[in-house]
Design an enzyme around this catalytic site. Sequence first.
Site, mmCIF file in Angstrom:
data_model
loop_
_atom_site.group_PDB
_atom_site.id
_atom_site.type_symbol
_atom_site.label_atom_id
_atom_site.label_comp_id
_atom_site.label_asym_id
_atom_site.label_seq_id
_atom_site.Cartn_x
_atom_site.Cartn_y
_atom_site.Cartn_z
ATOM 1 N N SER A 196 -12.257 -13.821 0.155
ATOM 2 C CA SER A 196 -12.554 -13.202 -1.025
ATOM 3 C C SER A 196 -13.596 -13.106 -1.641
ATOM 4 C CB SER A 196 -11.218 -13.492 -1.951
ATOM 5 O OG SER A 196 -11.417 -14.998 -2.304
ATOM 6 N N HIS A 224 -7.058 -9.893 1.984
ATOM 7 C CA HIS A 224 -8.072 -9.095 1.783
ATOM 8 C C HIS A 224 -8.319 -8.203 3.186
ATOM 9 C CE1 HIS A 224 -9.487 -10.239 -2.122
ATOM 10 N NE2 HIS A 224 -9.172 -11.440 -1.978
ATOM 11 N N LYS A 255 -3.921 -5.630 -3.546
ATOM 12 C CA LYS A 255 -5.200 -5.144 -3.111
ATOM 13 C C LYS A 255 -4.774 -3.542 -2.429
ATOM 14 C CE LYS A 255 -6.480 -9.687 -3.555
ATOM 15 N NZ LYS A 255 -5.623 -10.481 -4.387
#
Length: 433
Positions: A196, A224, A255
Site C-alpha cells: 500500500s 490494492h 478501494k
Amino acid sequence: MTDSSAPAAPVDVFAKVRGHERAEQLAAAREANLLPYFHVQDSPALPVVTMEGAEKIQLGSNNYLGLTSDPRVIAAAHGAIDAYGTGLTGSRLLNGTIPLHVQLEEEIADWMGTEEAIVYSTGHQANVGALGTILAPGDTVVADSGDHASILDGCLLSKAKLRPFRHNKLDKLEKQLQRAQGDGGGVLVVVDGVFSMEGDIAPLPEIAALCERYGARLMVDEAHGAGVLGARGAGTSELLGVEEQVDLRMGTFSKSLASCGGFIAGSHEVVEYLRISSRSFLFTASAVPAAVGAALAALRIVRSDEGPALTGAVLDNGRYLRQGLEDLGYAVLQPQRVNPAGAPETDIVTPIVTVTVGDDWKAVLLWRALFDAGVFVNTALHPAVPPSGAALRTSVMATHSREHLDRALEIFGRVKRDFEAEHGELPGPDLHR
C-alpha cells in the site's frame, strides 16, 4: 518513618499521551499550518474534488476504478437502504445477515475462484479476524516488513511467533522459514499482493514455491490488487498465476469496490471456522445495507465486459503519472518486470506511485506546496514508512483524464523548481535505479 504498607503513588494511565515523541512535531506542524492530515473533502471522490473551499486534483484516493460516483453503484446503495433500512443493529451471527450479504459472498468466492468467502464490516477486521483466529500460540507467522498494519495487528493478537522478513527479499523469507521449522507449530506466510505504501508487487510465484518447500500456508492481502490486476481483476494472485497455491485471499471494498468492508476467500473448512470463531466477525455490527449493496454493484461492474477497460485505464494512468514524475526528476520506483499467467513478460506499474522525499519536514513542506497549488496527495511518515523514508503517496483512478494528469504534472514541476530553490535538492530518479 514512612509506612511501607502504604500504596505506591498511582501512575496516570493517560500520562503517555502527554509529551510523546510526536507531540512536538505535531504542535509545530499545526502552528505552521503544515499538518497534512484530516483535511476535509467537500465533494465526492472524483478526479477533481473540493477540499476546504478550493478545487484540488485528487491524487490521494484509493477509488481506483472511479466507481464511487457510478450511477449504478449509487442506485444500488439507495436500493439497499430502501429495502433494509439504514442499519441492521446486530451482528451477522444474529440478526445482521441479509440476502445481499449472501449474494456478495457467493459472487466474491466465484470471482476469486475459491470454495467460499466471508464478508466483514471493514478490511481491517477481515485481517485481524482471520489472522487472530487461524493462528494461535505455538504457531509461527512469517510476514513481510511492508505488510499493512492490520496484518501486524492480527499477528500480534494471535500470540503466534512473529518472524518478519525484509520487504520482498526472498533470501530473508527463506531464512525465516528455515528458522520456523524448529518452532514446532503450523507456519503461515502472509504478504500484501500490492504493497500500500510502495505500490510494488510481491513476487508471489517464488514465495509460493518457498511455502511449498517448507510446508507453510500462504495468505495474500489483495486490498490494492483486487479490481486492478489480472484478466478478471481478481488481483496479484491471478495476474501471476498462483491462485491454486494461495490458501487465503483477503480483499477490501474500500478501494476498487467503491464501498466499505472486507472479505476472506478460501476453502469451505477455513471460512466455516471463521464464521463461528472469528471475534471481529461475531462481535461487531453487520455492515450497513448501503455498503453491502454498493460493493455488490461495483463487483458486478468489475466482472462485466466493462471490467477490463477500467483495469486497463487505471494501469495506463499509473504508468503515465510515474513516467511524468520521473521525467520531472522525482524519485519514483521503476516498473516491475513480471510474468503474467498465460501472457508474455511485461512491465507493471500499479495505481500507487510513490515519490520518495526522505526527510519528514521536506515531505510535509512539499505536500503543502502541492496542496496550495491545487494537487492533493498523501504524506507517508515513519512508522508508515522506514525512518528517513518519508514519501508522498500518489494514486490514480481510471477516471482521471490526460488533462487531469498533465495539469497535475505541470504543478509538480513548478512546485519542485520553487521548492528546490528554497530548500535544496530533492532525491532524484537514480535513488530507485
